[in-house]
Design a protein around this motif. Sequence first.
Motif, mmCIF file in Angstrom:
data_model
loop_
_atom_site.group_PDB
_atom_site.id
_atom_site.type_symbol
_atom_site.label_atom_id
_atom_site.label_comp_id
_atom_site.label_asym_id
_atom_site.label_seq_id
_atom_site.Cartn_x
_atom_site.Cartn_y
_atom_site.Cartn_z
ATOM 1 N N GLY A 110 40.473 40.589 55.577
ATOM 2 C CA GLY A 110 40.797 38.602 55.398
ATOM 3 C C GLY A 110 40.435 39.763 53.562
ATOM 4 O O GLY A 110 39.810 40.264 53.210
ATOM 5 N N TYR A 111 40.310 38.247 52.615
ATOM 6 C CA TYR A 111 40.011 38.863 51.378
ATOM 7 C C TYR A 111 38.292 39.400 51.189
ATOM 8 O O TYR A 111 37.309 39.174 51.384
ATOM 9 C CB TYR A 111 40.474 37.019 50.450
ATOM 10 C CG TYR A 111 41.843 37.049 50.565
ATOM 11 C CD1 TYR A 111 42.666 36.774 51.500
ATOM 12 C CD2 TYR A 111 42.249 36.500 49.233
ATOM 13 C CE1 TYR A 111 43.613 36.554 51.411
ATOM 14 C CE2 TYR A 111 44.141 36.294 49.117
ATOM 15 C CZ TYR A 111 44.070 36.247 50.439
ATOM 16 O OH TYR A 111 45.628 36.061 49.961
ATOM 17 N N THR A 112 38.239 40.311 50.132
ATOM 18 C CA THR A 112 37.236 39.958 49.673
ATOM 19 C C THR A 112 36.580 38.868 48.704
ATOM 20 O O THR A 112 37.428 38.602 48.268
ATOM 21 C CB THR A 112 36.684 41.694 48.778
ATOM 22 O OG1 THR A 112 37.506 40.900 48.094
ATOM 23 C CG2 THR A 112 37.425 42.830 49.360
ATOM 24 N N TYR A 113 35.698 39.275 48.320
ATOM 25 C CA TYR A 113 34.789 38.155 47.790
ATOM 26 C C TYR A 113 35.877 38.182 45.993
ATOM 27 O O TYR A 113 35.712 37.737 45.403
ATOM 28 C CB TYR A 113 32.736 38.063 46.836
ATOM 29 C CG TYR A 113 32.316 37.677 47.677
ATOM 30 C CD1 TYR A 113 32.204 36.216 48.493
ATOM 31 C CD2 TYR A 113 31.637 38.575 49.066
ATOM 32 C CE1 TYR A 113 31.407 35.992 49.227
ATOM 33 C CE2 TYR A 113 30.980 38.272 50.294
ATOM 34 C CZ TYR A 113 31.050 36.500 49.946
ATOM 35 O OH TYR A 113 30.146 36.330 51.534
ATOM 36 N N SER A 114 36.051 39.526 45.639
ATOM 37 C CA SER A 114 36.254 39.403 44.473
ATOM 38 C C SER A 114 38.267 39.048 44.229
ATOM 39 O O SER A 114 38.621 38.846 43.128
ATOM 40 C CB SER A 114 36.197 40.888 43.693
ATOM 41 O OG SER A 114 36.177 41.976 44.688
ATOM 42 N N ASP A 115 38.496 39.586 45.414
ATOM 43 C CA ASP A 115 39.762 38.481 45.395
ATOM 44 C C ASP A 115 39.946 37.086 45.581
ATOM 45 O O ASP A 115 41.183 36.998 44.794
ATOM 46 C CB ASP A 115 39.896 39.565 47.426
ATOM 47 C CG ASP A 115 40.621 40.726 47.558
ATOM 48 O OD1 ASP A 115 40.927 41.078 46.585
ATOM 49 O OD2 ASP A 115 40.497 40.879 48.510
ATOM 50 N N LEU A 116 38.875 36.904 46.048
ATOM 51 C CA LEU A 116 38.518 35.262 45.731
ATOM 52 C C LEU A 116 38.467 34.836 44.339
ATOM 53 O O LEU A 116 39.194 34.106 43.167
ATOM 54 C CB LEU A 116 37.821 34.668 46.783
ATOM 55 C CG LEU A 116 38.293 34.601 48.029
ATOM 56 C CD1 LEU A 116 36.805 34.699 49.038
ATOM 57 C CD2 LEU A 116 39.674 34.592 48.635
ATOM 58 N N ALA A 117 37.625 35.447 43.267
ATOM 59 C CA ALA A 117 36.599 35.210 42.870
ATOM 60 C C ALA A 117 37.601 35.674 41.335
ATOM 61 O O ALA A 117 37.560 35.228 39.883
ATOM 62 C CB ALA A 117 35.795 35.725 42.128
ATOM 63 N N GLN A 118 38.551 36.748 41.317
ATOM 64 C CA GLN A 118 39.122 37.022 40.489
ATOM 65 C C GLN A 118 40.211 37.653 40.214
ATOM 66 O O GLN A 118 41.246 37.725 39.450
ATOM 67 C CB GLN A 118 38.539 39.122 39.916
ATOM 68 C CG GLN A 118 37.041 38.393 39.885
ATOM 69 C CD GLN A 118 36.090 40.585 40.241
ATOM 70 O OE1 GLN A 118 36.858 41.176 40.065
ATOM 71 N NE2 GLN A 118 35.030 40.460 38.910
ATOM 72 N N ARG A 119 40.925 37.495 41.716
ATOM 73 C CA ARG A 119 42.594 37.528 41.558
ATOM 74 C C ARG A 119 42.815 35.538 41.996
ATOM 75 O O ARG A 119 43.692 35.407 41.174
ATOM 76 C CB ARG A 119 43.040 38.333 42.486
ATOM 77 C CG ARG A 119 43.119 39.288 41.523
ATOM 78 C CD ARG A 119 43.558 40.875 42.606
ATOM 79 N NE ARG A 119 42.431 41.163 43.166
ATOM 80 C CZ ARG A 119 41.719 42.570 43.097
ATOM 81 N NH1 ARG A 119 41.381 42.491 41.926
ATOM 82 N NH2 ARG A 119 40.938 42.338 43.964
#
Length: 315
Positions: A263-272
């Motif tokens: 799944g998505y990483t935290y930074s995938d969610l927060a930064q992208r």
Amino acid sequence: MTNTSTGIFEEVREFPDPSAARRFSALVGLDHMKERLLKEARLLLDPQSLLDWSKKYHHQKLQLIDFFRDRPPLFIFAGDVGTGKTALAETFGDAVAREADIRITLYALSLNARGTGAVGEMTSLISKAFNEVKQAATPPTRHSGKHRSGIVLLIDEADALAQSRELAQMHHEDRAGVNALIRGVDDLATGNLPAIVVMCTNRLDALDPAIRRRAAVTFAFTRPNEAQRHAFLQPVLEELGFNSRQIQSVVATTGATNGRAYGYTYSDLAQRLLPGLLLAAYPDRAVSFDLATEVVEKHPPTPPFQAEGLGRKAE
Ligand SMILES: Nc1ncnc2c1ncn2[C@@H]1O[C@H](COP(=O)(O)OP(=O)(O)O)[C@@H](O)[C@H]1O
Ligand SMILES: [Mg+2]
């Protein structure tokens, strides 16, 4: 941000600091690590409280205390990219400072940012960093034995050390950087100095076993599971007017789904993903659920480090 004398650190930051407090409290799913770090820091800064505890509950100074105290103050943060290792390492000092009502200083060193990673360079950098921290860390002066300030030494991207070792093997110097690190950590421990060393790495298996063995704790950072993605996304999406079914849908599509194993990483969610959502709507429409669905498709998650086949040698 304060100045350092030598400039070998990327960053020296003093806590308490409100922006660190905000970043720290925004970190989701790391509660047990936060608690453990605060407890460890409290004991390091206030060794007397351990004696008090021992006398209160066991009517003597337990041998157990010495075992605890003799550990090197080293914490390893290991795991996938974008899971909060750097963010936690950079901010927990603020929580410690607030809780203990003292000043904590963060000294941050990133090995990867250091040119070639040639072995001599890395070794001298590490020695210098520890020396500086040792000088800055004052032993307890007051009768109570309680420290009035503390230090967090962050060695980020610590796997660069392993790379330097790979190079170094050609030069028969392969343990120099590792030894400098071990010496530094041991020095802090025996000096009863109020310093915690945190090493972050995306490649735990690339860290020297002698370093791994020394860690008081190794925390494993992982991508957020469904509940954690929900905790992270829910307040943001609710504010945009998404109902709970729509929120659940975004949470599900950002997980391992459609044959994708991760799944998505935290930074995938927060930064992208979230910034992507804003950009898609700005300047002339509102963020809608349909738009979010499109944006999710456009921003797939970062593949896990291993899957990229980068930087890993067959061992
Ligand atoms: N557990 C988390 N909860 C909320 N946001 C996170 C979390 N982990 C990472 N992030 C977001 O992703 C960004 C990058 O994380 P970072 O700490 O640099 O990852 P790492 O060092 O593990 O590669 C953070 O600044 C933060 O915005
Ligand atoms: Mg990082």
